[in-house]
Design a protein around this motif. Structure first.
Motif, mmCIF file in Angstrom:
data_model
loop_
_atom_site.group_PDB
_atom_site.id
_atom_site.type_symbol
_atom_site.label_atom_id
_atom_site.label_comp_id
_atom_site.label_asym_id
_atom_site.label_seq_id
_atom_site.Cartn_x
_atom_site.Cartn_y
_atom_site.Cartn_z
ATOM 1 N N TRP A 75 3.722 6.648 -28.616
ATOM 2 C CA TRP A 75 4.243 7.310 -27.431
ATOM 3 C C TRP A 75 4.944 8.609 -27.804
ATOM 4 O O TRP A 75 5.643 8.678 -28.813
ATOM 5 C CB TRP A 75 5.221 6.402 -26.687
ATOM 6 C CG TRP A 75 4.616 5.169 -26.095
ATOM 7 C CD1 TRP A 75 4.831 3.877 -26.481
ATOM 8 C CD2 TRP A 75 3.701 5.105 -24.995
ATOM 9 N NE1 TRP A 75 4.109 3.013 -25.695
ATOM 10 C CE2 TRP A 75 3.405 3.740 -24.770
ATOM 11 C CE3 TRP A 75 3.104 6.063 -24.178
ATOM 12 C CZ2 TRP A 75 2.550 3.311 -23.770
ATOM 13 C CZ3 TRP A 75 2.250 5.638 -23.172
ATOM 14 C CH2 TRP A 75 1.972 4.287 -22.975
ATOM 15 N N LYS A 76 4.780 9.596 -26.955
ATOM 16 C CA LYS A 76 5.458 10.880 -27.108
ATOM 17 C C LYS A 76 6.283 11.134 -25.854
ATOM 18 O O LYS A 76 5.770 11.055 -24.745
ATOM 19 C CB LYS A 76 4.432 12.003 -27.307
ATOM 20 C CG LYS A 76 5.041 13.393 -27.421
ATOM 21 C CD LYS A 76 3.960 14.438 -27.570
ATOM 22 C CE LYS A 76 4.544 15.833 -27.628
ATOM 23 N NZ LYS A 76 3.472 16.865 -27.714
ATOM 24 N N GLU A 77 7.545 11.445 -26.040
ATOM 25 C CA GLU A 77 8.429 11.639 -24.887
ATOM 26 C C GLU A 77 8.043 12.879 -24.092
ATOM 27 O O GLU A 77 7.791 13.948 -24.644
ATOM 28 C CB GLU A 77 9.878 11.747 -25.347
ATOM 29 C CG GLU A 77 10.865 11.866 -24.189
ATOM 30 C CD GLU A 77 12.302 11.969 -24.657
ATOM 31 O OE1 GLU A 77 12.899 13.039 -24.463
ATOM 32 O OE2 GLU A 77 12.809 10.977 -25.224
ATOM 33 N N CYS A 78 8.016 12.724 -22.790
ATOM 34 C CA CYS A 78 7.713 13.823 -21.879
ATOM 35 C C CYS A 78 8.914 14.150 -20.997
ATOM 36 O O CYS A 78 9.280 15.311 -20.840
ATOM 37 C CB CYS A 78 6.494 13.465 -21.014
ATOM 38 S SG CYS A 78 6.043 14.697 -19.775
ATOM 39 N N ILE A 79 9.525 13.135 -20.420
ATOM 40 C CA ILE A 79 10.667 13.309 -19.521
ATOM 41 C C ILE A 79 11.700 12.242 -19.856
ATOM 42 O O ILE A 79 11.358 11.078 -20.072
ATOM 43 C CB ILE A 79 10.247 13.176 -18.041
ATOM 44 C CG1 ILE A 79 9.184 14.215 -17.678
ATOM 45 C CG2 ILE A 79 11.452 13.313 -17.116
ATOM 46 C CD1 ILE A 79 8.513 13.963 -16.337
ATOM 47 N N ASP A 80 12.967 12.625 -19.886
ATOM 48 C CA ASP A 80 14.047 11.662 -20.092
ATOM 49 C C ASP A 80 15.268 12.182 -19.348
ATOM 50 O O ASP A 80 15.849 13.191 -19.721
ATOM 51 C CB ASP A 80 14.348 11.500 -21.583
ATOM 52 C CG ASP A 80 15.437 10.464 -21.831
ATOM 53 O OD1 ASP A 80 15.531 9.513 -21.037
ATOM 54 O OD2 ASP A 80 16.192 10.617 -22.814
ATOM 55 N N ILE A 81 15.652 11.510 -18.264
ATOM 56 C CA ILE A 81 16.741 11.992 -17.432
ATOM 57 C C ILE A 81 17.553 10.822 -16.898
ATOM 58 O O ILE A 81 16.994 9.803 -16.481
ATOM 59 C CB ILE A 81 16.203 12.865 -16.270
ATOM 60 C CG1 ILE A 81 17.342 13.386 -15.400
ATOM 61 C CG2 ILE A 81 15.187 12.109 -15.426
ATOM 62 C CD1 ILE A 81 16.925 14.418 -14.393
ATOM 63 N N GLY A 82 18.866 10.968 -16.939
ATOM 64 C CA GLY A 82 19.758 9.956 -16.415
ATOM 65 C C GLY A 82 20.204 10.292 -14.994
ATOM 66 O O GLY A 82 19.847 11.320 -14.421
ATOM 67 N N GLY A 83 21.009 9.398 -14.438
ATOM 68 C CA GLY A 83 21.536 9.626 -13.104
ATOM 69 C C GLY A 83 20.541 9.419 -11.985
ATOM 70 O O GLY A 83 20.736 9.916 -10.867
ATOM 71 N N VAL A 84 19.466 8.674 -12.269
ATOM 72 C CA VAL A 84 18.426 8.428 -11.262
ATOM 73 C C VAL A 84 18.738 7.119 -10.540
ATOM 74 O O VAL A 84 19.007 6.099 -11.169
ATOM 75 C CB VAL A 84 17.029 8.358 -11.912
ATOM 76 C CG1 VAL A 84 15.965 8.072 -10.863
ATOM 77 C CG2 VAL A 84 16.719 9.659 -12.641
ATOM 78 N N ARG A 85 18.694 7.162 -9.226
ATOM 79 C CA ARG A 85 18.935 5.971 -8.416
ATOM 80 C C ARG A 85 17.690 5.667 -7.592
ATOM 81 O O ARG A 85 17.271 6.487 -6.763
ATOM 82 C CB ARG A 85 20.149 6.173 -7.500
ATOM 83 C CG ARG A 85 21.470 6.166 -8.250
ATOM 84 C CD ARG A 85 22.640 6.541 -7.342
ATOM 85 N NE ARG A 85 22.763 5.641 -6.194
ATOM 86 C CZ ARG A 85 23.370 4.464 -6.226
ATOM 87 N NH1 ARG A 85 23.886 4.011 -7.356
ATOM 88 N NH2 ARG A 85 23.458 3.718 -5.132
ATOM 89 N N LEU A 86 17.109 4.501 -7.845
ATOM 90 C CA LEU A 86 15.935 4.058 -7.100
ATOM 91 C C LEU A 86 16.197 2.668 -6.535
ATOM 92 O O LEU A 86 16.719 1.798 -7.235
ATOM 93 C CB LEU A 86 14.699 4.017 -8.010
ATOM 94 C CG LEU A 86 14.190 5.346 -8.564
ATOM 95 C CD1 LEU A 86 13.042 5.106 -9.537
ATOM 96 C CD2 LEU A 86 13.740 6.277 -7.440
ATOM 97 N N PRO A 87 15.833 2.428 -5.299
ATOM 98 C CA PRO A 87 16.039 1.105 -4.708
ATOM 99 C C PRO A 87 14.962 0.122 -5.140
ATOM 100 O O PRO A 87 13.948 0.499 -5.730
ATOM 101 C CB PRO A 87 15.952 1.390 -3.203
ATOM 102 C CG PRO A 87 15.025 2.557 -3.108
ATOM 103 C CD PRO A 87 15.273 3.395 -4.329
ATOM 104 N N THR A 88 15.180 -1.119 -4.828
ATOM 105 C CA THR A 88 14.144 -2.135 -4.977
ATOM 106 C C THR A 88 13.408 -2.290 -3.640
ATOM 107 O O THR A 88 13.853 -1.792 -2.611
ATOM 108 C CB THR A 88 14.745 -3.479 -5.397
ATOM 109 O OG1 THR A 88 15.692 -3.898 -4.408
ATOM 110 C CG2 THR A 88 15.442 -3.357 -6.746
ATOM 111 N N GLY A 89 12.283 -2.987 -3.684
ATOM 112 C CA GLY A 89 11.526 -3.224 -2.466
ATOM 113 C C GLY A 89 10.510 -2.158 -2.126
ATOM 114 O O GLY A 89 9.930 -2.179 -1.035
#
Length: 350
Positions: free
Chosen positions: A232-246
């Protein structure tokens, strides 16, 4: 003067001996952390594979029946070897969607795909999008899906629309999180809403090409394996992401005046075993609004030629270099910090 220099040297050597053990332990820890970053993507442990959210050969459970776990639309063709979202023909749109909402808080999606066609360089398009959104099977202008969506999109864009954006090469992979209020700007290749991205040669490859999307504890990581190196080669790495479930997983593709075959070979979802705080466990994750904590707002990024909203993430090597610089600073302080006047006197400053 000579005596004072000898005393200073002995003091420095004595401190260096005590510091050697600390340095060795710290360097071992840094190497361990770097290895964790490099091996962060799961190896595909079958025990954590969620089959109800996975699309695999021979594609059983695909169709429009009530028991189907995947449904498709448009020009999508399901064969025994691949799911073709669009053929190499103009003005086609197709998509395939999981019918089962995902309630995992931490997950990782592995996508095997293939983009190929008869078009020469720069004469092909438009690309594939991988989705995790509230709504599914809503055709639209964004790679065959609706605009102003709610959720996450990963775009594998094979055609450059913005002729002024020559600072990046195509195909280009990017990420976007939307709360339903932002439109994807095709004319600018999505720069104004892009969280990050990378260039990747994904078209007309003779070997398998893969994409990994990981969401865990508020961090979004996208990795690619497109060079037949089985890594694997890293493409994107970002924190502070909020995603819901469902929300629902899906894939879509579109062609315009130019075209390509856009194939999905497999989509495999893995559950990540991650501990959460009691507060996080008691939170109603279905009520979370998709968002990203950015250093600056998307509107401030519209005229940014780099297309980045955030600072460069602290990857393993950057952490290593920062710690190394800190250790060198400690060494300097250990040698001269206790009696700096001796060093100054040596150079006749005092």
């Amino acid at each position: 003067m000579v005596y004072e220099m000898r005393v200073s040297l002995l003091v420095c050597l004595n401190k260096m001996r005590r510091f050697r053990g600390f340095l060795s332990t710290t360097l071992a820890f840094v190497v361990f952390e770097v290895c964790l970053v490099c091996c962060d993507i799961t190896d595909g442990n079958a025990e954590h594979l969620k089959r109800e959210h996975s699309l695999m050969k021979p594609y059983q459970g695909v169709g429009s029946s009530p028991s189907s776990q995947w449904d498709f639309w448009g020009s999508t063709l399901v064969t025994g070897s691949y799911v073709r979202l669009t053929p190499d023909e103009r003005s086609k749109q197709g998509s395939i969607w999981n019918t089962v909402p995902c309630y995992l808080k931490d997950w990782e999606m592995h996508v095997q795909f293939k983009v190929h066609g008869s078009g020469k360089k720069n004469l092909h398009g438009d690309g594939i999008a991988i989705w995790y959104t509230k709504d599914r099977l809503h055709p639209g202008p964004v790679f065959g899906n609706q605009d102003q969506f709610l959720g996450l999109a990963i775009f594998l864009d094979t055609f450059r629309n913005d002729l002024h954006g020559m600072d990046r090469s195509f195909p280009y992979i990017s990420a976007m999180v939307n709360n339903g209020s932002v439109s994807y700007d095709h004319g600018k290749d999505g720069r104004s809403s892009e969280l990050g991205g990378c260039s990747a040669e994904i078209r007309n490859r003779e070997h398998d090409t893969y994409l990994a999307i990981r969401y865990s504890k508020g961090r979004l990581t996208v990795m690619v394996d497109v060079d037949d190196k089985n890594e694997w080669k890293e493409c994107i790495d970002i924190g502070g992401v909020r995603l819901p479930t469902g929300y629902f997983f899906g894939a879509s593709a579109a062609t315009g005046d130019l075209s390509d075959n856009h194939d999905i070979i497999s989509m495999k979802l893995y559950q990540l075993m991650v501990e959460h705080t009691p507060e996080e466990e008691n939170l109603d994750w279905t009520k979370i609004e998709p968002s990203v904590s950015l250093l600056k707002s998307p509107k401030d990024n519209i005229d940014d030629p780099t297309g980045n909203f955030r600072g460069t993430p602290l990857t393993g090597w950057k952490v290593f270099l920062l710690l190394l610089c800190a250790l060198l600073g400690i060494v300097v302080c250990a040698c001269g910090g206790s009696r700096p006047w001796l060093i100054l006197k040596r150079f006749k400053v005092v």
